[in-house]
Design a protein around this motif. Structure first.
Motif, mmCIF file in Angstrom:
data_model
loop_
_atom_site.group_PDB
_atom_site.id
_atom_site.type_symbol
_atom_site.label_atom_id
_atom_site.label_comp_id
_atom_site.label_asym_id
_atom_site.label_seq_id
_atom_site.Cartn_x
_atom_site.Cartn_y
_atom_site.Cartn_z
ATOM 1 N N ASN A 41 0.822 -1.209 0.000
ATOM 2 C CA ASN A 41 0.000 0.000 0.000
ATOM 3 C C ASN A 41 0.858 1.262 0.000
ATOM 4 N N ASP A 42 1.993 1.239 0.707
ATOM 5 C CA ASP A 42 2.908 2.382 0.684
ATOM 6 C C ASP A 42 3.406 2.634 -0.736
ATOM 7 N N LEU A 87 1.903 1.708 -3.535
ATOM 8 C CA LEU A 87 0.757 2.183 -4.316
ATOM 9 C C LEU A 87 0.545 3.672 -4.103
ATOM 10 N N ARG A 88 0.544 4.095 -2.861
ATOM 11 C CA ARG A 88 0.338 5.528 -2.567
ATOM 12 C C ARG A 88 1.440 6.386 -3.168
ATOM 13 N N ALA A 89 2.677 5.902 -3.129
ATOM 14 C CA ALA A 89 3.793 6.651 -3.729
ATOM 15 C C ALA A 89 3.595 6.781 -5.236
ATOM 16 N N LEU A 122 0.717 6.711 -6.857
ATOM 17 C CA LEU A 122 -0.399 7.625 -7.096
ATOM 18 C C LEU A 122 0.008 9.076 -6.855
ATOM 19 N N ASP A 123 0.842 9.314 -5.843
ATOM 20 C CA ASP A 123 1.370 10.673 -5.612
ATOM 21 C C ASP A 123 2.196 11.138 -6.804
ATOM 22 N N LYS A 148 -0.044 12.027 -9.671
ATOM 23 C CA LYS A 148 -0.679 13.338 -9.453
ATOM 24 C C LYS A 148 0.284 14.471 -9.815
#
Length: 108
Positions: free
Chosen positions: A87-88, A90-92, A94-95, A98
């Motif tokens: 998940n970390d 994945l979030r990286a 997605l950041d 963006k």
């Protein structure tokens, strides 16, 4: 030359539209049953095999528009090395998407 997420983005950038708002996340285990001392190889759950296997865990982010699927970013999951969960990663990704101008309505 070592592959990198930045090099992948450089190749993919001209092929994607930032206004198409569908991104796809994939979590795959690349089987390495016979690897004894190979970098990145650890034990991961494999949906394909229905059990824990030895392999490389690859998390990738794709852009899609119908039949076109272009990889944008990827990470190797090595929790014992970097302490980051899937998940970390994945979030990286997605950041990063963006920052690159993506504003997805849907993430699959």
């Amino acid at each position: 030359m070592e592959p990198s997420p930045e090099a992948l983005w450089h190749e993919a950038q001209a092929q994607v539209s930032l206004t198409t708002r569908i991104l796809v996340v994939d979590d795959s285990t690349l089987d390495k049953f016979y690897a004894e001392k190979m970098e990145l190889v650890t034990r991961h759950w494999s949906g394909k095999h229905g059990r824990v296997v030895q392999g490389i865990n690859l998390i990738s982010l794709l852009w899609t528009e119908g039949d076109r699927h272009i990889p944008l970013d990827y990470r190797f999951s090595e929790k014992s090395v970097d302490g980051a969960t899937k998940n970390d990663h994945l979030r990286a990704m997605l950041d990063t998407a963006k920052v690159r101008g993506f504003a997805p309505n849907t993430i699959l």
